[in-house]
Design an enzyme around this catalytic site. Structure first.
Site, PDB file in Angstrom:
ATOM      1  N   THR A  83     -21.067  62.569  37.093  1.00 41.82           N
ATOM      2  CA  THR A  83     -20.694  61.215  36.086  1.00 41.82           C
ATOM      3  C   THR A  83     -21.772  61.364  35.489  1.00 41.82           C
ATOM      4  OG1 THR A  83     -19.730  58.882  35.985  1.00 41.82           O
ATOM      5  CG2 THR A  83     -20.552  59.790  37.311  1.00 41.82           C
ATOM      6  N   CYS A 196     -21.398  62.873  28.353  1.00 37.77           N
ATOM      7  CA  CYS A 196     -19.653  62.752  29.431  1.00 37.77           C
ATOM      8  C   CYS A 196     -18.921  63.853  30.053  1.00 37.77           C
ATOM      9  CB  CYS A 196     -18.686  62.095  28.459  1.00 37.77           C
ATOM     10  SG  CYS A 196     -17.695  61.308  30.128  1.00 37.77           S
TER      11      CYS A 196
END
Length: 241
Positions: A83, A196
């Site tokens: 992430t 992202c």
């Protein structure tokens, strides 16, 4: 081949992408029936998202640090946090580790530098675009980072949390992201970081007219290099379009 520890589930949609790319890369480089040695610890994203929303980054860091230590105990010889946003607590995660931690910002900065760019646009969650943890990492590599304006940041963030982490990919959102990239380019961005891990489900190199830097793919390439070391050919450093 070293064992890669994947700390994921943020969201599981992006962790699926990590796992697939990791195994595809090892198979491509070593041939035959080779696949990656890895262990995956996937968290309950609802708990992490709640801590993000309430600003309790310290507690999130404690939870992820414990999970990272569990990966190490399970045999991970290198740890990857699957992430961008939760690299906000990277220092907490690494504090208890005795094995290398591969920071997503480092592999991204390396690829941008190798491409010869100096001014880069950044898409990501609101946290990634507004907090310093990734921007400062890129800036430390000599890069100037351009983020979208407030309205565009809200749009990009909304699509991530209301669509992409739920596995929803809409053409309307792809067009909206293209428009955001166009506005970044108009402000001087020479390329764009897909900052992202879920954005790669929506936007690719064929969707925009400037180079893209997919952080998931770049992170995976760094993990494969670390895992294979001298035991296999080097993976490409740059995956751009």
């Amino acid at each position: 081949m070293k064992t890669i520890g994947l700390l994921g589930g943020m969201s599981w949609e992006s962790s699926t992408l990590y796992y697939r790319l990791l195994n595809e890369s090892v198979a491509e480089q070593l041939g035959g029936l080779h696949s990656a040695r890895c262990v995956l610890l996937s968290v309950d994203f609802a708990e992490i998202e709640r801590l993000q929303a309430t600003g309790d980054w310290a507690r999130a860091g404690e939870l992820l640090a414990a999970d990272a230590r569990s990966l190490q105990s399970a045999g991970a010889e290198v740890v990857v946090l699957c992430t961008n946003t939760m690299h906000a607590v990277a220092d907490a995660v690494t504090a208890g580790l005795d094995v290398p931690f591969l920071h997503i910002g480092d592999s991204t900065a390396e690829a941008i530098t190798e491409a010869g760019l100096t001014r880069i646009g950044l898409l990501g969650t609101r946290y990634t675009m507004e907090q310093p943890f990734l921007i400062d990492r890129l800036s430390a590599a000599g890069l100037e980072v351009v983020v979208p304006d407030r309205g565009d940041r809200d749009l990009v963030h909304h699509v991530i949390y209301e669509e992409l982490v739920r596995g929803v990919v809409r053409e309307e959102s792809r067009r909206a992201y293209r428009d955001v990239v166009d506005r970044l380019v108009a402000r001087g961005a020479q390329g764009v970081v897909l900052g992202c891990t879920e954005i790669e489900l929506l936007l690719g190199p064929d969707d925009v007219d400037v180079p893209t830097f997919p952080t998931t793919a770049l992170h995976v390439a760094a993990a494969v290099r670390a895992a294979l070391g001298d035991g296999g050919p080097a993976a490409p450093h740059t995956i751009v379009g």
